[in-house]
Design an enzyme around this catalytic site. Structure first.
Site, mmCIF file in Angstrom:
data_model
loop_
_atom_site.group_PDB
_atom_site.id
_atom_site.type_symbol
_atom_site.label_atom_id
_atom_site.label_comp_id
_atom_site.label_asym_id
_atom_site.label_seq_id
_atom_site.Cartn_x
_atom_site.Cartn_y
_atom_site.Cartn_z
ATOM 1 C CB SER A 121 -17.558 -4.481 4.410
ATOM 2 O OG SER A 121 -16.357 -3.770 4.607
ATOM 3 C CG ASP A 122 -19.123 -0.584 9.704
ATOM 4 O OD1 ASP A 122 -18.248 0.275 9.474
ATOM 5 O OD2 ASP A 122 -20.017 -0.420 10.556
ATOM 6 C CE1 TYR A 123 -12.014 2.995 8.675
ATOM 7 C CE2 TYR A 123 -10.863 1.282 9.875
ATOM 8 C CZ TYR A 123 -10.857 2.493 9.207
ATOM 9 O OH TYR A 123 -9.695 3.200 9.072
#
Ligand code: BGC
Length: 741
Positions: A292-294
């Site tokens: 996932s992104d942050y």
């Protein structure tokens, strides 16, 4: 997939210390090794693999902190217990080795993936990706990927979140700096080259790291150029424009893919099954891991409002195809409940763990989890990396205008003005890491001096602030030529740095006016991380060079172009609009019922600006001139062959990028006015004519309609041209049988 499956062979150059676990080393086949390991894992250990943490409580835990600090002890105990599959952040070589040894001491000895954003710099700083795309040179991207990979290992990273593969049509969007430009065909050549450079032919050879194609997908199409914002997109656009670079990355064997922050047609990418499973796994055949992104998984609840934190978020993301959660802990906290309630099946967890272990096996981490950094460093040719950075800066710069003042004549007295012309930081751009060990960093002033230019520097103005007009006039009065820095500070591009003004700041127009009044030729060197609206410079300056954020050796590289030590090489990979109001602006816009060429009262256009860009996609001058003649096209088996005779009509040698654009004239749905379908760079001596032939597979001339890719019979238009607005129109037809392709 081209990722090596050799997996466990220690390459000749490998400097990694072997610490193989007998359990896994005995099993030859990758899938068998994964299954054997999986069969021994507890549920907690499986869930641990799905979590990437930043090493709470401190993000930058180095080896020292880890051994001294009590929280470090706790953290190491968690690593040993297999609570995390991956860490984000640079750990330093000692930290890396300590963490890997600790992980290997655990019950099953599963190494960590340790990832960081080494986008255009690990130790050597290269130009920002948008700049690099202007080289139109995949091999340069591959070589830079190789350099970043081996330097990354010395910093304690075996994974980087690059290449950003987002097509970027909107100059307002700050992240346009990080990507390969606006064209799907060109991006599909550059992105896989970076993947190959980072991952190598044998990812387990101890000199390469895992790449990550991001941000999947359509991130650059956000409404209004706003970061993280919603995207609405037709399926044909997704497949024709935004998917090709990701498809190319997967074909090149990219190990990981990062879904983007935004919602796509109403569903956040983090939980978008259509994107993550149907397309990425089903159609593209991706078998690496998705990260996932942050905190993006958490944002499904805290931002998008489409899930409840914990089990609900975990179920929605994992079931959609998100293998690893970055930073936030919904999988950690919620997956057990989601399993217990039947919302998630254990097979789904197992599959995600499999994807993660597969990457760890492929990169040889089980067998060689630690790095002998001293030995590795002895094999790295840092001066060669610096030379590569200088070469890249030369190749990224785009000469936008030149009335003959460039290249600077020998002996000419130059006044250099503008604060960024003497700033190392401004050269380095948005994803530099300030790690300058072993690496020289330059400025434009240092570069001009190194090239032997008689240059006097005075700052005179800031790009967005005060101007000392008297000093500027005095500087000009003393010089034959003024080289003036324009553009944007590096801090105006990059993540969450969207703007509503791509025009030059008012002070810069005042600088231009003052210099014009001083009566000296003005060479404008433009720095920044996005396309800018430069009509005034185009009108008033004698020469305009787009230097971007050219990297640690950028001062040298840009000076080399100004002095003619290097021939101008770059061609734009984005349109430079007249004004912000045009954004997003792309050369490959759809045709309309009232086409804008030529501009007429009832055609598609803005009343207050020209419809053509100040500088269109593909644009870039050289220190010589080229004539195109005899443009022709013929069919040859599965290819169309585009030919042109290009003559160097100037008195210097130079390289021309011959570009082929095509339009489908009788299509089932509305198509772009022009699309780049091929190009070739050719070096031509003064007076010489070269015949350039560019083969374009007919299969490349199709597009997606009603869920399938079609190459249509009938008429096409084509242009063999130096840029996307140029060229003489040709026509050709594809026969009926091509329909089947
Ligand atoms: C960015 C990603 C980056 C990640 C990890 C996010 O904010 O969108 O591009 O890889 O942070 O640092």
């Amino acid at each position: 997939m081209e990722m090596s499956r050799k997996g466990f062979v220690c390459g000749a150059a490998a400097l990694i210390i072997c610490a193989a676990r007998p359990l896994v080393a005995a099993v030859a086949d990758e899938d068998a090794r994964i299954d054997a390991l999986l069969a021994q894992m507890t549920l907690e250990e499986k869930i641990g693999q799905l979590w990437q943490t930043n090493g709470k409580p401190s993000q930058a835990i180095e080896a020292e902190d880890l051994s001294k600090d009590r929280s470090g002890d706790r953290f190491l105990a968690d690593v040993r217990a297999g609570r995390y599959g991956s860490l984000i952040g640079r750990r330093g070589a000692d930290g890396y080795n300590l963490l890997q040894r600790t992980a290997m001491e655990g019950r099953l000895g599963i190494p960590l993936l340790i990832g960081h954003d080494l986008i255009h710099s690990a130790r050597t700083c290269f130009p920002i990706p948008l700049a690099l795309s202007c080289s139109w040179e995949p091999e340069l991207w591959r070589r830079i990927g190789e350099a970043i990979a081996v330097e990354a290992l010395t910093l304690g990273c075996n994974w980087t979140f690059t290449p950003m593969s987002d097509i970027s049509p909107d100059a307002r969007w700050g992240r346009i700096a990080e990507g390969p430009g606006q064209d799907p065909y060109l991006a599909s050549l550059l992105v896989p080259a970076m993947v190959k450079g980072l991952q190598g032919d044998d990812p387990a050879d101890g000199r390469h790291i895992a790449a990550c194609a991001k941000h999947y997908i359509g991130y650059g199409a956000s409404t209004g150029g706003l970061d993280y914002y919603a995207v609405e997109m037709a399926d044909g656009t997704l497949r024709d424009v935004y998917l090709p670079p990701f498809r190319a990355a997967v074909d090149a064997g990219v190990a990981t893919v990062m879904p983007a922050f935004h919602s796509f047609n109403g569903v956040p990418c983090s939980m978008n099954r259509y994107l993550l499973t149907d397309i990425l796994r089903g159609e593209l055949g991706f078998d690496g891991l998705t990260i996932s992104d942050y905190q993006a998984v958490d944002e499904m609840a805290t931002g998008h409002g489409v899930a409840e934190r914990g089990a609900d978020v975990a179920a929605k993301a994992l079931n959609a195809g998100m293998d690893m959660e970055m930073i936030s802990d919904n999988y950690e906290k919620g997956l057990k409940a989601a399993l217990a309630s039947g919302r998630v099946k254990i097979e789904t967890v197992d599959n995600a763990v499999r994807n993660i272990l597969r990457v760890k096996f492929r990169f040889g981490l089980f067998d060689h989890p630690t790095v002998d950094v001293a030995a590795l460093e002895r094999t790295i040719d840092f001066p060669a990396h610096l030379a590569l950075s200088r070469e890249a800066a030369r190749k990224s710069a785009v000469l936008l205008k030149n009335d003959g003042v460039l290249p600077l004549r020998p002996g000419v007295k130059v006044a250099l003005v503008g604060d960024v012309a003497d700033s190392v930081r401004e050269m380095r751009g948005c994803w530099e890491h300030g790690d300058m060990s072993n690496i020289t960093n330059t400025t434009l002033l240092a570069g001009l001096r190194a090239d032997g230019v008689d240059v006097t520097y005075s700052s005179c103005y800031k790009l967005d602030g005060a101007l000392d007009e008297a000093a500027l006039r005095a500087a000009a009065a003393d010089a034959d030529v003024v080289v003036a820095a324009f553009g944007e500070y590096w801090g105006r591009s990059g993540e969450n740095r969207s703007v509503t003004r791509i025009e030059l700041a008012p002070v810069q127009l005042k600088v231009l006016e003052t210099l014009k009044r001083a009566g000296r030729p003005v060479v404008a060197v433009v720095f920044g991380g996005r396309p800018l609206a430069l009509p005034e410079l185009d009108r008033e300056a004698n020469a305009v060079l787009m230097a971007w954020n050219p990297g640690g050796a950028g001062g040298w590289g840009v000076a080399d172009v100004l002095t003619g030590l290097a021939e101008p090489y770059g061609r734009l990979t984005v349109d430079f609009p007249n004004a912000t109001g045009e954004c997003p602006k792309v050369y490959n816009r759809m045709t309309t019922g009232r086409p804008s060429e030529p501009t007429a009262r009832w055609s598609t256009h803005y009343m207050d600006i020209p419809f053509t860009s100040v500088y269109p996609f593909g644009w870039g001058l050289t220190y010589t001139t080229f004539d195109y003649a005899g443009e022709r096209v013929h069919a040859d088996g599965d290819d169309m062959v585009f030919s042109v005779d290009v003559k160097n009509t100037g008195d210097r040698a130079g390289s021309e990028v011959v570009q082929v654009y095509v339009r489908d004239v009788v299509a089932a749905t509305v198509r772009p006015r022009r699309e780049l379908k091929g190009y070739a760079r050719v070096w031509i001596e003064p007076g010489e004519t070269k015949t350039v032939q560019i083969r374009v597979p007919k299969a490349r001339l199709g597009y997606w309609v009603d869920g399938s890719y079609r190459v249509e019979a009938g008429e096409f238009k084509a242009w063999i041209a130096p840029h996307s607005d140029g060229g003489r129109e040709l026509t050709f037809r594809l026969a009926e049988k091509e329909k089947e392709m």
